[in-house]
Design a protein around this motif. Structure first.
Motif, PDB file in Angstrom:
ATOM      1  N   ASP A 239      50.288  45.202  75.673  1.00  0.00           N
ATOM      2  CA  ASP A 239      48.933  45.566  75.249  1.00  0.00           C
ATOM      3  C   ASP A 239      48.145  44.291  74.919  1.00  0.00           C
ATOM      4  O   ASP A 239      48.355  43.668  73.878  1.00  0.00           O
ATOM      5  CB  ASP A 239      49.010  46.489  74.025  1.00  0.00           C
ATOM      6  CG  ASP A 239      47.658  47.077  73.641  1.00  0.00           C
ATOM      7  OD1 ASP A 239      46.629  46.424  73.886  1.00  0.00           O
ATOM      8  OD2 ASP A 239      47.650  48.190  73.097  1.00  0.00           O
ATOM      9  N   SER A 240      47.246  43.913  75.816  1.00  0.00           N
ATOM     10  CA  SER A 240      46.543  42.636  75.671  1.00  0.00           C
ATOM     11  C   SER A 240      45.572  42.617  74.499  1.00  0.00           C
ATOM     12  O   SER A 240      45.335  41.557  73.901  1.00  0.00           O
ATOM     13  CB  SER A 240      45.802  42.288  76.966  1.00  0.00           C
ATOM     14  OG  SER A 240      44.973  43.349  77.387  1.00  0.00           O
ATOM     15  N   PHE A 241      45.025  43.769  74.136  1.00  0.00           N
ATOM     16  CA  PHE A 241      44.118  43.811  72.974  1.00  0.00           C
ATOM     17  C   PHE A 241      44.902  43.568  71.686  1.00  0.00           C
ATOM     18  O   PHE A 241      44.509  42.735  70.848  1.00  0.00           O
ATOM     19  CB  PHE A 241      43.386  45.150  72.920  1.00  0.00           C
ATOM     20  CG  PHE A 241      42.484  45.304  71.729  1.00  0.00           C
ATOM     21  CD1 PHE A 241      41.383  44.485  71.556  1.00  0.00           C
ATOM     22  CD2 PHE A 241      42.743  46.277  70.761  1.00  0.00           C
ATOM     23  CE1 PHE A 241      40.541  44.625  70.459  1.00  0.00           C
ATOM     24  CE2 PHE A 241      41.921  46.420  69.661  1.00  0.00           C
ATOM     25  CZ  PHE A 241      40.820  45.592  69.505  1.00  0.00           C
ATOM     26  N   LYS A 242      46.008  44.269  71.514  1.00  0.00           N
ATOM     27  CA  LYS A 242      46.847  44.056  70.329  1.00  0.00           C
ATOM     28  C   LYS A 242      47.381  42.627  70.304  1.00  0.00           C
ATOM     29  O   LYS A 242      47.461  42.009  69.236  1.00  0.00           O
ATOM     30  CB  LYS A 242      47.994  45.070  70.322  1.00  0.00           C
ATOM     31  CG  LYS A 242      47.561  46.499  70.069  1.00  0.00           C
ATOM     32  CD  LYS A 242      48.707  47.487  70.239  1.00  0.00           C
ATOM     33  CE  LYS A 242      49.779  47.295  69.207  1.00  0.00           C
ATOM     34  NZ  LYS A 242      50.836  48.333  69.326  1.00  0.00           N
ATOM     35  N   TRP A 243      47.732  42.107  71.476  1.00  0.00           N
ATOM     36  CA  TRP A 243      48.264  40.747  71.577  1.00  0.00           C
ATOM     37  C   TRP A 243      47.218  39.728  71.120  1.00  0.00           C
ATOM     38  O   TRP A 243      47.523  38.818  70.343  1.00  0.00           O
ATOM     39  CB  TRP A 243      48.693  40.493  73.014  1.00  0.00           C
ATOM     40  CG  TRP A 243      49.363  39.184  73.272  1.00  0.00           C
ATOM     41  CD1 TRP A 243      50.703  38.903  73.195  1.00  0.00           C
ATOM     42  CD2 TRP A 243      48.720  37.963  73.660  1.00  0.00           C
ATOM     43  NE1 TRP A 243      50.947  37.587  73.512  1.00  0.00           N
ATOM     44  CE2 TRP A 243      49.734  36.980  73.799  1.00  0.00           C
ATOM     45  CE3 TRP A 243      47.414  37.590  73.908  1.00  0.00           C
ATOM     46  CZ2 TRP A 243      49.468  35.664  74.171  1.00  0.00           C
ATOM     47  CZ3 TRP A 243      47.133  36.288  74.277  1.00  0.00           C
ATOM     48  CH2 TRP A 243      48.151  35.342  74.400  1.00  0.00           C
TER      49      TRP A 243
END
Length: 250
Positions: A239-243
């Motif tokens: 998950d790039s947003f959470k990352w």
């Protein structure tokens, strides 16, 4: 001296009611009973009717304020709302995702070794994970995060690294991929749907954090100008947003 006693035949007869009077008396009795019954129904029946109305109103009120897992669900407006599956507003995939990550609001912080791919916060219109395919060639599992940057917005490298792809390919359209090694943590960042020929880097280029790599667009399988940003770790999309929220935090 003996008192004379009248014989039965000589005793004065008791007056008898006439047939008409008996009928009238019976009619009056029926009317009285009917009035009494009506009065009883008016005084006893009203509370019963009120209770039924109140119960229905309570159920309707409860339906309009139902909650599911702490999330308020508002019933659709109506003169006499009923509890039914169709009266609730369903949450979209993006709304459910927002609940799972604590909201989609974020602050762009680009001071660390990892930064956001833009200089300011922009809306998210399709998060990571399962979804209904938004176009014919689009996937039902989204490997990245779609940031609604608009057209021709500058896109920056999230960290220092080496460009491993800079080409036009399939559903990605024009895209750039960069391999990174930050303090021993290896990952690949992918920037898809860029404007054709807007890429500023080529395969093998060594770039720095924040270097301009291209402009947003709508190439490939896309529903409009945006940035599809992905993070792969050992070949697996995360998950790039959470990352980004985790690794750009101050």
């Amino acid at each position: 001296m003996k008192k004379s006693v009248a014989t039965k035949s000589e005793q004065s007869p008791k007056p008898h009611k006439s047939v008409g009077k008996r009928i009238w008396g019976g009619f009056v009795s029926v009317i009285a009973l009917a009035l009494a019954a009506a009065f009883a129904l008016a005084t006893v029946g009203s509370p019963l009717l009120f209770s039924q109305t109140s119960a229905r109103a309570s159920v309707t009120h409860a339906a309009s304020k139902a909650t599911i897992n702490g999330q308020k669900i508002t019933a659709a407006p109506g003169k006499d709302q009923q509890i039914s599956r169709g009266s609730f507003q369903a949450l979209s995939a993006t709304e459910l995702y927002a609940l799972s990550v604590g909201g989609l609001d974020y602050t762009v912080n680009n001071t660390g070794v990892i930064r956001w791919p833009f200089d300011y916060a922009v809306p998210i219109n399709s998060p990571f994970g399962s979804r209904v395919a938004p176009c014919k060639g689009c996937s039902t599992f989204h490997r990245g995060t779609d940031f609604d940057t608009g057209d021709m917005a500058p896109v920056y490298a999230v960290a220092a690294g080496v460009v491993s792809a800079s080409t036009f390919q399939g559903s990605y359209g024009q895209y750039v991929a960069i391999d990174h090694d930050v303090n021993g943590n290896k990952f690949t960042s992918i920037y898809a749907h860029l404007t054709a020929n807007s890429e500023k880097v080529q395969v093998g280029d060594v770039i720095t954090k924040g270097e301009l790599i291209g402009l947003t667009g709508s190439t490939g399988e896309s529903t409009g100008p945006h940035l599809d940003f992905e993070i792969d770790i050992d070949g697996t999309a995360v998950d790039s947003f959470k990352w980004l929220k985790q690794y750009t935090a101050p």
